[in-house]
Design a protein around this motif. Structure first.
Motif, PDB file in Angstrom:
ATOM      1  N   PRO A 101      17.179  22.662  27.637  1.00  0.00           N
ATOM      2  CA  PRO A 101      17.692  22.114  26.376  1.00  0.00           C
ATOM      3  C   PRO A 101      18.496  20.828  26.565  1.00  0.00           C
ATOM      4  N   MET A 102      19.182  20.682  27.705  1.00  0.00           N
ATOM      5  CA  MET A 102      19.997  19.498  27.909  1.00  0.00           C
ATOM      6  C   MET A 102      19.139  18.242  28.063  1.00  0.00           C
ATOM      7  N   SER A 103      17.991  18.367  28.684  1.00  0.00           N
ATOM      8  CA  SER A 103      17.109  17.207  28.832  1.00  0.00           C
ATOM      9  C   SER A 103      16.262  16.988  27.583  1.00  0.00           C
ATOM     10  N   ALA A 104      16.133  18.000  26.743  1.00  0.00           N
ATOM     11  CA  ALA A 104      15.344  17.868  25.517  1.00  0.00           C
ATOM     12  C   ALA A 104      16.130  17.183  24.405  1.00  0.00           C
ATOM     13  N   LEU A 105      17.461  17.190  24.508  1.00  0.00           N
ATOM     14  CA  LEU A 105      18.306  16.586  23.476  1.00  0.00           C
ATOM     15  C   LEU A 105      18.767  15.199  23.910  1.00  0.00           C
ATOM     16  N   ASN A 106      18.868  14.301  22.934  1.00  0.00           N
ATOM     17  CA  ASN A 106      19.326  12.935  23.194  1.00  0.00           C
ATOM     18  C   ASN A 106      20.856  12.926  23.263  1.00  0.00           C
ATOM     19  N   PRO A 107      21.452  12.474  24.381  1.00  0.00           N
ATOM     20  CA  PRO A 107      22.906  12.557  24.535  1.00  0.00           C
ATOM     21  C   PRO A 107      23.702  11.606  23.649  1.00  0.00           C
ATOM     22  N   VAL A 108      23.054  10.603  23.042  1.00  0.00           N
ATOM     23  CA  VAL A 108      23.808   9.608  22.273  1.00  0.00           C
ATOM     24  C   VAL A 108      23.750   9.847  20.767  1.00  0.00           C
ATOM     25  N   TYR A 109      23.095  10.930  20.332  1.00  0.00           N
ATOM     26  CA  TYR A 109      23.056  11.283  18.923  1.00  0.00           C
ATOM     27  C   TYR A 109      23.660  12.669  18.724  1.00  0.00           C
ATOM     28  N   PRO A 154      25.457  16.773  22.328  1.00  0.00           N
ATOM     29  CA  PRO A 154      24.986  17.868  23.196  1.00  0.00           C
ATOM     30  C   PRO A 154      25.957  18.247  24.313  1.00  0.00           C
ATOM     31  N   HIS A 155      26.648  17.255  24.907  1.00  0.00           N
ATOM     32  CA  HIS A 155      27.538  17.579  26.027  1.00  0.00           C
ATOM     33  C   HIS A 155      28.765  18.379  25.584  1.00  0.00           C
ATOM     34  N   GLU A 156      28.997  18.441  24.283  1.00  0.00           N
ATOM     35  CA  GLU A 156      30.143  19.200  23.768  1.00  0.00           C
ATOM     36  C   GLU A 156      29.781  20.663  23.499  1.00  0.00           C
ATOM     37  N   LEU A 157      28.536  21.020  23.696  1.00  0.00           N
ATOM     38  CA  LEU A 157      28.073  22.383  23.429  1.00  0.00           C
ATOM     39  C   LEU A 157      27.678  23.079  24.725  1.00  0.00           C
ATOM     40  N   SER A 158      27.721  24.403  24.710  1.00  0.00           N
ATOM     41  CA  SER A 158      27.284  25.193  25.862  1.00  0.00           C
ATOM     42  C   SER A 158      25.761  25.169  25.959  1.00  0.00           C
ATOM     43  N   GLY A 159      25.244  25.639  27.105  1.00  0.00           N
ATOM     44  CA  GLY A 159      23.797  25.693  27.280  1.00  0.00           C
ATOM     45  C   GLY A 159      23.122  26.569  26.236  1.00  0.00           C
ATOM     46  N   GLY A 160      23.757  27.700  25.914  1.00  0.00           N
ATOM     47  CA  GLY A 160      23.193  28.592  24.909  1.00  0.00           C
ATOM     48  C   GLY A 160      23.156  27.957  23.529  1.00  0.00           C
ATOM     49  N   MET A 161      24.216  27.229  23.196  1.00  0.00           N
ATOM     50  CA  MET A 161      24.247  26.549  21.897  1.00  0.00           C
ATOM     51  C   MET A 161      23.210  25.433  21.840  1.00  0.00           C
ATOM     52  N   CYS A 162      23.063  24.691  22.951  1.00  0.00           N
ATOM     53  CA  CYS A 162      22.051  23.633  22.984  1.00  0.00           C
ATOM     54  C   CYS A 162      20.658  24.215  22.800  1.00  0.00           C
ATOM     55  N   GLN A 163      20.401  25.375  23.401  1.00  0.00           N
ATOM     56  CA  GLN A 163      19.090  26.002  23.218  1.00  0.00           C
ATOM     57  C   GLN A 163      18.889  26.391  21.763  1.00  0.00           C
ATOM     58  N   ARG A 164      19.933  26.851  21.101  1.00  0.00           N
ATOM     59  CA  ARG A 164      19.830  27.189  19.682  1.00  0.00           C
ATOM     60  C   ARG A 164      19.578  25.935  18.841  1.00  0.00           C
ATOM     61  N   VAL A 165      20.180  24.821  19.254  1.00  0.00           N
ATOM     62  CA  VAL A 165      19.935  23.555  18.555  1.00  0.00           C
ATOM     63  C   VAL A 165      18.465  23.167  18.695  1.00  0.00           C
ATOM     64  N   VAL A 166      17.922  23.295  19.903  1.00  0.00           N
ATOM     65  CA  VAL A 166      16.509  22.973  20.135  1.00  0.00           C
ATOM     66  C   VAL A 166      15.616  23.866  19.274  1.00  0.00           C
ATOM     67  N   ILE A 167      15.985  25.132  19.147  1.00  0.00           N
ATOM     68  CA  ILE A 167      15.222  26.043  18.288  1.00  0.00           C
ATOM     69  C   ILE A 167      15.319  25.592  16.831  1.00  0.00           C
ATOM     70  N   ALA A 168      16.516  25.158  16.414  1.00  0.00           N
ATOM     71  CA  ALA A 168      16.697  24.670  15.043  1.00  0.00           C
ATOM     72  C   ALA A 168      15.815  23.457  14.773  1.00  0.00           C
ATOM     73  N   ILE A 169      15.720  22.546  15.751  1.00  0.00           N
ATOM     74  CA  ILE A 169      14.846  21.377  15.601  1.00  0.00           C
ATOM     75  C   ILE A 169      13.390  21.829  15.448  1.00  0.00           C
ATOM     76  N   ALA A 170      12.991  22.797  16.261  1.00  0.00           N
ATOM     77  CA  ALA A 170      11.609  23.290  16.211  1.00  0.00           C
ATOM     78  C   ALA A 170      11.294  23.939  14.862  1.00  0.00           C
TER      79      ALA A 170
END
Length: 339
Positions: A101-109, A154-170
């Motif tokens: 999830p960390m590499s799937a999310l753009n760090p500047v948005y 993304p860097h302000e969220l945990s790995g689990g939260m980032c994965q949930r964000v990726v799921i939300a995008i999907a």
């Protein structure tokens, strides 16, 4: 008979190398019905992710190409569509969850903006409407204080939260098909269970079909309706989850299941491993690709590639000479019977 939402026919995907074109998938056939979960399992390097990227036509950007076969989605052949046509389908009718999830999310948005982007692109909503929808999606995937989290990076969220964000995008555009490529690999065991439970819950609520890629047979047992076992670019066995676990037919499937630690196993004992390694794509063996590692191999296995034979169970198929008509006369003793 219910028509398949996704039907892959004879999919062969290749990459150009110094040694010529190598085939990462070879004549792959798969069907996925509406509301069904199909798990694609196998070791790393089996061709699972390449299959998913081929369906999404993202393989074009990874130096690969579909050499043969069809990818039918709702009756349309994705294999012959242009990238402009695929842009209207990706993230809209078909969505994908990537491994990290960390590499799937753009760090500047902010995560809210990244969810809103898909909504504005495919649904034509304005920025304020899309951001509101993004907050609702964060709430749907179980992120607390979604209004605040939507404004974070993304860097302000945990790995689990980032994965949930990726799921939300999907899920942003309510896709008919969700492809999840090892969605829990980078997460700890507790968070893995939460993410799997979330995917199952959302599938039931939204009526999606899910193609889940994993090397974890335990994950497949928990979420799958059907399982396809992949080895060195080919499907070696496919069937209902009950048939795969109760009556595994291919020696490779048997080996994968025996490799799973058991609570009944001897404490302190050695774990079972399949001997050898998966072959390189440019050095595939003749005949059955698994025969150099197979405890049941015979001469025919090294000489001829097995077709698909019917095994026990409805729609249970296996590519192994032990299930051919001449195998009975050879009295093969299948190791699976001794497990």
């Amino acid at each position: 008979m219910e028509k398949a939402l996704l039907e892959i026919r004879g999919l062969t995907t290749g990459f150009a190398t110094d040694k010529g074109v190598v085939k990462a998938t070879d004549r792959v056939n798969l069907k996925l019905k509406k509301g069904q979960t199909l798990c694609l399992v196998g070791e790393s390097g089996s061709g699972k992710s390449v299959t998913a990227l081929s369906v999404m036509r993202l393989i074009d950007y990874a130096g690969g190409a579909i050499l043969e076969g069809d990818v039918l989605f709702q009756g349309e052949n994705l294999a012959v569509k242009s990238q402009d046509e695929m842009i209207r389908i990706r993230g809209n009718q078909i969505a994908m969850i990537f491994q990290d999830p960390m590499s799937a999310l753009n760090p500047v948005y902010t995560v809210g903006d990244q969810i809103a982007e898909s909504i504005m692109l495919h649904q034509g909503k304005n920025k304020s409407e899309a951001v509101k929808a993004a907050v609702d999606l964060l709430r749907l995937v179980g992120i607390p204080a979604p209004e605040m989290r939507a404004k974070q990076y993304p860097h302000e969220l945990s790995g689990g939260m980032c994965q949930r964000v990726v799921i939300a995008i999907a899920l942003a555009c309510d896709p008919a098909l969700l492809i999840a490529d090892e969605p829990t690999t980078a997460l700890d065991v507790t968070v893995q269970a939460q993410i799997l439970d979330l995917l199952l819950k959302l599938q039931r609520e939204l009526g999606m079909s899910v193609l889940l890629i994993t090397h974890d047979m335990g994950v497949a047992a928990e979420v799958a309706d059907r399982i396809a076992v992949m080895y060195a670019g080919v499907i070696v066995e496919e069937g209902a989850v009950e048939d795969i676990f109760n009556q595994p037919s291919h020696p490779y499937t048997v080996g994968l299941l025996k490799s799973v630690p058991s609570l009944e196993g001897k404490r302190g004992g050695d774990l079972y491993t399949i001997k050898g390694n998966i072959p390189g794509l440019s050095q595939l063996p003749t005949g059955c690709r698994f025969h150099p590692r197979c405890p049941n191999a015979r001469a025919v296995c090294a000489e001829q590639e097995p077709p698909s034979f019917a095994a026990a169970g409805d729609g249970h198929q296996v590519s192994c000479w032990m299930y051919g008509p001449e195998a009975r006369s050879q009295h093969w003793q299948f190791e699976a019977e001794q497990r």
